[in-house]
Design a protein around this motif. Sequence first.
Motif, PDB file in Angstrom:
ATOM      1  N   PRO A 123      42.209   0.726  12.680  1.00  0.00           N
ATOM      2  CA  PRO A 123      42.499  -0.602  12.121  1.00  0.00           C
ATOM      3  C   PRO A 123      43.967  -0.971  12.161  1.00  0.00           C
ATOM      4  CG  PRO A 123      40.999   0.611  10.696  1.00  0.00           C
ATOM      5  CD  PRO A 123      41.489   1.581  11.716  1.00  0.00           C
ATOM      6  N   SER A 124      44.856   0.003  12.009  1.00  0.00           N
ATOM      7  CA  SER A 124      46.279  -0.314  11.935  1.00  0.00           C
ATOM      8  C   SER A 124      46.808  -0.958  13.205  1.00  0.00           C
ATOM      9  CB  SER A 124      47.091   0.956  11.623  1.00  0.00           C
ATOM     10  OG  SER A 124      46.913   1.916  12.648  1.00  0.00           O
ATOM     11  N   SER A 125      46.152  -0.704  14.334  1.00  0.00           N
ATOM     12  CA  SER A 125      46.621  -1.288  15.587  1.00  0.00           C
ATOM     13  C   SER A 125      45.631  -2.262  16.208  1.00  0.00           C
ATOM     14  CB  SER A 125      46.922  -0.174  16.603  1.00  0.00           C
ATOM     15  OG  SER A 125      45.727   0.549  16.927  1.00  0.00           O
ATOM     16  N   SER A 126      44.384  -2.284  15.711  1.00  0.00           N
ATOM     17  CA  SER A 126      43.345  -3.084  16.362  1.00  0.00           C
ATOM     18  C   SER A 126      43.097  -4.435  15.694  1.00  0.00           C
ATOM     19  CB  SER A 126      42.026  -2.303  16.393  1.00  0.00           C
ATOM     20  OG  SER A 126      42.175  -1.083  17.084  1.00  0.00           O
ATOM     21  N   LEU A 127      43.382  -4.551  14.416  1.00  0.00           N
ATOM     22  CA  LEU A 127      43.071  -5.793  13.716  1.00  0.00           C
ATOM     23  C   LEU A 127      44.063  -6.898  14.087  1.00  0.00           C
ATOM     24  CD1 LEU A 127      42.254  -4.449  10.135  1.00  0.00           C
ATOM     25  CD2 LEU A 127      40.659  -5.016  11.982  1.00  0.00           C
ATOM     26  N   GLU A 128      43.552  -8.110  14.202  1.00  0.00           N
ATOM     27  CA  GLU A 128      44.395  -9.276  14.444  1.00  0.00           C
ATOM     28  C   GLU A 128      44.666  -9.946  13.097  1.00  0.00           C
ATOM     29  OE1 GLU A 128      43.733 -11.849  17.913  1.00  0.00           O
ATOM     30  OE2 GLU A 128      41.925 -10.662  18.253  1.00  0.00           O
ATOM     31  N   ILE A 129      45.867  -9.731  12.579  1.00  0.00           N
ATOM     32  CA  ILE A 129      46.242 -10.274  11.282  1.00  0.00           C
ATOM     33  C   ILE A 129      47.271 -11.380  11.487  1.00  0.00           C
ATOM     34  CG2 ILE A 129      47.199  -9.768   9.006  1.00  0.00           C
ATOM     35  CD1 ILE A 129      46.248  -6.919   9.298  1.00  0.00           C
ATOM     36  N   TYR A 130      46.975 -12.541  10.931  1.00  0.00           N
ATOM     37  CA  TYR A 130      47.838 -13.709  11.084  1.00  0.00           C
ATOM     38  C   TYR A 130      48.438 -14.095   9.737  1.00  0.00           C
ATOM     39  CZ  TYR A 130      45.943 -14.262  15.768  1.00  0.00           C
ATOM     40  OH  TYR A 130      45.598 -14.053  17.077  1.00  0.00           O
ATOM     41  N   THR A 131      49.659 -14.545   9.775  1.00  0.00           N
ATOM     42  CA  THR A 131      50.375 -14.902   8.555  1.00  0.00           C
ATOM     43  C   THR A 131      50.545 -16.411   8.427  1.00  0.00           C
ATOM     44  OG1 THR A 131      52.451 -14.638   7.332  1.00  0.00           O
ATOM     45  CG2 THR A 131      52.609 -14.657   9.719  1.00  0.00           C
ATOM     46  N   THR A 132      50.618 -16.872   7.199  1.00  0.00           N
ATOM     47  CA  THR A 132      50.941 -18.276   6.932  1.00  0.00           C
ATOM     48  C   THR A 132      52.432 -18.448   6.668  1.00  0.00           C
ATOM     49  OG1 THR A 132      50.415 -17.995   4.581  1.00  0.00           O
ATOM     50  CG2 THR A 132      48.646 -18.787   6.013  1.00  0.00           C
ATOM     51  N   SER A 133      53.214 -17.454   7.043  1.00  0.00           N
ATOM     52  CA  SER A 133      54.663 -17.566   6.906  1.00  0.00           C
ATOM     53  C   SER A 133      55.155 -18.818   7.623  1.00  0.00           C
ATOM     54  CB  SER A 133      55.335 -16.327   7.500  1.00  0.00           C
ATOM     55  OG  SER A 133      56.736 -16.472   7.524  1.00  0.00           O
ATOM     56  N   GLY A 134      55.991 -19.578   6.960  1.00  0.00           N
ATOM     57  CA  GLY A 134      56.491 -20.822   7.530  1.00  0.00           C
ATOM     58  C   GLY A 134      55.789 -22.045   7.001  1.00  0.00           C
ATOM     59  N   LEU A 135      54.650 -21.852   6.312  1.00  0.00           N
ATOM     60  CA  LEU A 135      53.956 -22.989   5.715  1.00  0.00           C
ATOM     61  C   LEU A 135      54.807 -23.541   4.576  1.00  0.00           C
ATOM     62  CD1 LEU A 135      51.218 -24.547   5.824  1.00  0.00           C
ATOM     63  CD2 LEU A 135      50.433 -23.024   3.996  1.00  0.00           C
ATOM     64  N   ARG A 136      55.046 -24.840   4.603  1.00  0.00           N
ATOM     65  CA  ARG A 136      55.874 -25.460   3.572  1.00  0.00           C
ATOM     66  C   ARG A 136      55.050 -25.782   2.329  1.00  0.00           C
ATOM     67  NH1 ARG A 136      60.404 -23.620   4.604  1.00  0.00           N
ATOM     68  NH2 ARG A 136      58.987 -22.140   5.568  1.00  0.00           N
ATOM     69  N   ALA A 137      55.719 -25.934   1.215  1.00  0.00           N
ATOM     70  CA  ALA A 137      55.048 -26.333  -0.028  1.00  0.00           C
ATOM     71  C   ALA A 137      54.274 -27.624   0.216  1.00  0.00           C
ATOM     72  CB  ALA A 137      56.073 -26.535  -1.143  1.00  0.00           C
ATOM     73  N   GLY A 138      53.031 -27.647  -0.243  1.00  0.00           N
ATOM     74  CA  GLY A 138      52.142 -28.773   0.017  1.00  0.00           C
ATOM     75  C   GLY A 138      51.210 -28.533   1.181  1.00  0.00           C
ATOM     76  N   GLY A 139      51.453 -27.462   1.934  1.00  0.00           N
ATOM     77  CA  GLY A 139      50.525 -27.077   2.991  1.00  0.00           C
ATOM     78  C   GLY A 139      49.279 -26.438   2.411  1.00  0.00           C
ATOM     79  N   ILE A 140      48.212 -26.446   3.195  1.00  0.00           N
ATOM     80  CA  ILE A 140      46.913 -25.946   2.749  1.00  0.00           C
ATOM     81  C   ILE A 140      46.327 -25.036   3.813  1.00  0.00           C
ATOM     82  CG2 ILE A 140      44.488 -26.683   2.517  1.00  0.00           C
ATOM     83  CD1 ILE A 140      45.374 -29.008   0.856  1.00  0.00           C
ATOM     84  N   SER A 141      45.712 -23.957   3.388  1.00  0.00           N
ATOM     85  CA  SER A 141      44.871 -23.180   4.300  1.00  0.00           C
ATOM     86  C   SER A 141      43.443 -23.206   3.767  1.00  0.00           C
ATOM     87  CB  SER A 141      45.369 -21.737   4.449  1.00  0.00           C
ATOM     88  OG  SER A 141      45.269 -21.029   3.227  1.00  0.00           O
TER      89      SER A 141
END
Length: 359
Positions: free
Chosen positions: A266-284
Amino acid sequence: MATVDFSRVSTSGNLRRIDRIKRPKGHHDGGDGDEVKAGKLEIFENSMMYADSMPLAMLRQSFLNDGFLVFHDAIDSNMVSNLQERLELVLSGNFDRGSPPDKIPRFLMNSQPKKKGKKTKKLGPLGHDKDSSNKNRVLQIINIHKCDELFRELAMSPNIGKMVAELAGWRNGARLAQDQVWAKPPGAPPIVFHRDSPYFMFTPDDVITVWVALDDMDEELGPLEYVKGSHKWGSGRVGSAQTFFQSDNGRSLLNSAALLEGITDPSSSLEIYTTSGLRAGGISVHNGKVWHGSGKNCSGDRPRRGLGLHYVPAEVRFTKEAAKSKLWKIYLPDDIICDEDATGVDLPEGDFPVVWRPT
């Protein structure tokens, strides 16, 4: 009624993968701040598309494939500022709807001024006091919409309900099941990777979470992270409330679930995406079965505040397990005698309002 704009969207193809990010020291993946893989990083702010240019069918297909979508600048800055202000007031016991939320931290750090010598000590957001023993504790509020009018206005937004129902394919509309504020003061620990769905005792068991950023999600704050496609895994490990804050980097539950799926590394195979850079007021927006978590707040003086809105299909009923749950049995009538009785109970509209139905 709150205005929510879903016109600017990022799919996983536009987001940054964690294995391509230079992580700050002290982050929950145990890294030393070095970049794990070489490669030029995309600028998050420029990696978005206009939803108007994507048919709903395309948005929905991306959501079904990945398990999440990110919408930028969905809530205007004035409303974000007002929500931040209202959150501080709620934490200090100020409820403009006249009743408390279903859960609030026992220690209300802003409830009284802090004295330092002859002067009143100024506290930071979330009542942060660098000298307090509670200074690093993650704060959780459940159902803030019950105590605060502005948060209720957002949670009840028909715009959000409509988008959720259309992405999920709910033909009868969307119902608010619960909201949760997760607020990390500076230095607060990571929240482990987990799924939302196992904690909701409804049938059908669909849950969609709308997460609202109340601060700019810079990497040092520990932004939300998603494991692409993990909503398609089997039940695996689901965890419990007691394991939400781990000292082992927050990924043991995720790794055990991945191993059960036949993912050997899992440490190398999973595709993990970040919301880093999302500004206040953004939604996921994410499927309740997608694995997600967030890192430590490595900032020395900035809070990391977010609101999770959990929606379910309008026609849901309680499962029989709800009668035994401390969280859900409080919404059942007192005359429920056996587990089976719970399945026939109509959800009380005051606690579980329908926010949107198709016309």
